[in-house]
Design a protein around this motif. Structure first.
Motif, PDB file in Angstrom:
ATOM      1  N   VAL A   1       0.883  -1.164   0.000  1.00 14.73           N
ATOM      2  CA  VAL A   1       0.000   0.000   0.000  1.00 14.73           C
ATOM      3  C   VAL A   1       0.917   1.208   0.000  1.00 14.73           C
ATOM      4  N   ASP A   2       0.950   1.919  -1.102  1.00 19.14           N
ATOM      5  CA  ASP A   2       1.829   3.076  -1.205  1.00 19.14           C
ATOM      6  C   ASP A   2       1.479   4.097  -0.116  1.00 19.14           C
ATOM      7  N   PRO A   3       2.465   4.843   0.389  1.00 21.35           N
ATOM      8  CA  PRO A   3       2.232   5.756   1.514  1.00 21.35           C
ATOM      9  C   PRO A   3       1.212   6.852   1.240  1.00 21.35           C
ATOM     10  N   ASP A   4       0.920   7.118  -0.033  1.00 22.49           N
ATOM     11  CA  ASP A   4      -0.066   8.151  -0.357  1.00 22.49           C
ATOM     12  C   ASP A   4      -1.431   7.551  -0.684  1.00 22.49           C
ATOM     13  N   ASP A   5      -1.591   6.227  -0.527  1.00 22.47           N
ATOM     14  CA  ASP A   5      -2.843   5.549  -0.850  1.00 22.47           C
ATOM     15  C   ASP A   5      -3.457   4.917   0.397  1.00 22.47           C
ATOM     16  N   ALA A   6      -4.542   4.162   0.204  1.00 24.71           N
ATOM     17  CA  ALA A   6      -5.214   3.494   1.314  1.00 24.71           C
ATOM     18  C   ALA A   6      -5.968   2.272   0.784  1.00 24.71           C
ATOM     19  N   ILE A   7      -6.397   1.390   1.694  1.00 25.24           N
ATOM     20  CA  ILE A   7      -7.198   0.224   1.322  1.00 25.24           C
ATOM     21  C   ILE A   7      -8.509   0.254   2.100  1.00 25.24           C
ATOM     22  N   VAL A   8      -9.505  -0.476   1.594  1.00 22.80           N
ATOM     23  CA  VAL A   8     -10.782  -0.547   2.291  1.00 22.80           C
ATOM     24  C   VAL A   8     -10.602  -1.380   3.561  1.00 22.80           C
TER      25      VAL A   8
ATOM     26  N   CYS B   1      -8.742   8.333  -6.877  1.00 26.82           N
ATOM     27  CA  CYS B   1      -9.114   9.414  -5.960  1.00 26.82           C
ATOM     28  C   CYS B   1      -8.310  10.684  -6.221  1.00 26.82           C
ATOM     29  N   ASP B   2      -8.799  11.792  -5.709  1.00 24.12           N
ATOM     30  CA  ASP B   2      -8.059  13.047  -5.817  1.00 24.12           C
ATOM     31  C   ASP B   2      -7.026  13.126  -4.703  1.00 24.12           C
ATOM     32  N   ALA B   3      -6.380  14.260  -4.574  1.00 24.50           N
ATOM     33  CA  ALA B   3      -5.301  14.413  -3.598  1.00 24.50           C
ATOM     34  C   ALA B   3      -5.778  14.258  -2.155  1.00 24.50           C
ATOM     35  N   ASN B   4      -7.077  14.429  -1.932  1.00 25.44           N
ATOM     36  CA  ASN B   4      -7.653  14.294  -0.585  1.00 25.44           C
ATOM     37  C   ASN B   4      -8.334  12.946  -0.372  1.00 25.44           C
ATOM     38  N   LEU B   5      -8.058  11.993  -1.266  1.00 25.82           N
ATOM     39  CA  LEU B   5      -8.632  10.645  -1.241  1.00 25.82           C
ATOM     40  C   LEU B   5     -10.144  10.644  -1.438  1.00 25.82           C
TER      41      LEU B   5
ATOM     42  N   LEU C   1     -12.962   9.697  -7.297  1.00 24.09           N
ATOM     43  CA  LEU C   1     -13.300  10.318  -8.579  1.00 24.09           C
ATOM     44  C   LEU C   1     -14.049   9.343  -9.476  1.00 24.09           C
ATOM     45  N   ASN C   2     -13.557   8.119  -9.534  1.00 19.60           N
ATOM     46  CA  ASN C   2     -14.195   7.098 -10.351  1.00 19.60           C
ATOM     47  C   ASN C   2     -13.610   5.729 -10.029  1.00 19.60           C
ATOM     48  N   LEU C   3     -14.241   4.713 -10.561  1.00 21.31           N
ATOM     49  CA  LEU C   3     -13.755   3.346 -10.413  1.00 21.31           C
ATOM     50  C   LEU C   3     -12.845   3.034 -11.592  1.00 21.31           C
ATOM     51  N   CYS C   4     -11.702   2.448 -11.336  1.00 23.06           N
ATOM     52  CA  CYS C   4     -10.786   2.086 -12.410  1.00 23.06           C
ATOM     53  C   CYS C   4     -11.491   1.139 -13.386  1.00 23.06           C
ATOM     54  N   THR C   5     -11.293   1.382 -14.665  1.00 28.42           N
ATOM     55  CA  THR C   5     -12.014   0.601 -15.671  1.00 28.42           C
ATOM     56  C   THR C   5     -11.131  -0.315 -16.507  1.00 28.42           C
ATOM     57  N   TRP C   6      -9.803  -0.209 -16.355  1.00 29.25           N
ATOM     58  CA  TRP C   6      -8.953  -0.995 -17.252  1.00 29.25           C
ATOM     59  C   TRP C   6      -8.438  -2.293 -16.649  1.00 29.25           C
TER      60      TRP C   6
ATOM     61  N   LEU D   1     -10.841  -2.594  -3.724  1.00 33.68           N
ATOM     62  CA  LEU D   1     -10.280  -2.754  -2.377  1.00 33.68           C
ATOM     63  C   LEU D   1      -9.200  -1.722  -2.068  1.00 33.68           C
ATOM     64  N   TYR D   2      -8.963  -0.812  -2.988  1.00 31.05           N
ATOM     65  CA  TYR D   2      -7.811   0.091  -2.879  1.00 31.05           C
ATOM     66  C   TYR D   2      -8.225   1.492  -3.314  1.00 31.05           C
ATOM     67  N   TYR D   3      -7.667   2.489  -2.621  1.00 31.42           N
ATOM     68  CA  TYR D   3      -7.871   3.892  -2.991  1.00 31.42           C
ATOM     69  C   TYR D   3      -6.559   4.429  -3.570  1.00 31.42           C
ATOM     70  N   TYR D   4      -6.552   4.657  -4.866  1.00 30.10           N
ATOM     71  CA  TYR D   4      -5.347   5.163  -5.546  1.00 30.10           C
ATOM     72  C   TYR D   4      -5.433   6.682  -5.654  1.00 30.10           C
TER      73      TYR D   4
END
Length: 206
Positions: free
Chosen positions: A24-31, A58-62, A65-70, A132-135
């Motif tokens: 989990v990258d330090p700027d991200d989060a998980i559910v 997600c934006d800079a404040n987590l 924005l949308n669900l990843c589609t790829w 499961l992840y907030y990018y």
């Protein structure tokens, strides 16, 4: 001293002692229940080296924005280096990773794909179709904004180095990618192509 993303990722894995690992990258989060879901999947699928999910962008404040589609279920008929579908939240079995060549500490960006490719060589891949992840997208990212093409540069080097191990080439795929880059002028595209293939030919020593 900062040795870069590739060194840090490999070092973390080398020091790990668990059954299932994930980044989990330090700027991200998980559910909240992400670990519970992934551990359950790994227990049920003992021969799967990499189990990954979809994620929220997600934006800079987590803020979502949308669900990843790829990110999709991996197509076994196509080598992963030609059709990477794996992404966050990616988890893996440490014992199977240690049967691979291991991550290359010299890679500076796109190091996630190096990890995924290493795991692909030693086991099966499974896609959990749940976010499961907030990018988080932000100005300091090493793979977005002004660093986007730097990350793509390393992405192609890593994939071609893996393809070379299978006596394969990504020349046609890379050519199509460059031709489709409408945001690059002809001179910049030519420079990018020449530099990437120069590095591929030279090969990064492990």
């Amino acid at each position: 001293k900062n040795y870069g993303a590739g060194y840090s990722k490999k070092r973390c894995i080398d020091l790990a002692s668990g059954y299932v690992c994930g980044f989990v990258d330090p700027d991200d989060a998980i559910v909240e229940n992400a670990l519970e879901i992934m551990i359950k999947e790994h227990i049920e699928k003992s021969d799967f080296s990499l189990i990954y999910s979809t994620h929220y962008v997600c934006d800079a404040n987590l803020k979502i924005l949308n669900l990843c589609t790829w990110d999709l279920e991996y197509n076994k008929k196509i080598p992963l280096y030609k059709n990477n579908t794996a992404t966050h939240f990616a988890t893996f079995k440490l014992d199977l990773y240690r049967k691979s060549k291991g991550c290359n500490p010299n890679y500076k960006r796109a190091v996630d794909i190096d990890l995924y490719l290493q795991l692909w060589t030693v086991g099966k891949l499974y896609f959990v179709n749940r976010p499961l992840y907030y990018y988080r997208k932000h100005n300091g990212s090493i793979s977005l904004n002004d660093n986007f093409y730097k990350a793509k540069y390393w992405d192609w080097i890593i994939k071609q180095n893996t393809a070379s191990n299978y006596k394969d080439s990504l020349e046609n795929e890379f050519n199509d990618y460059i031709l489709n880059l409408k945001s690059l002028n002809r001179h910049t595209a030519k420079q990018l192509m020449e530099e990437i293939f120069r590095r591929i030919i030279k090969k990064i020593k492990r």
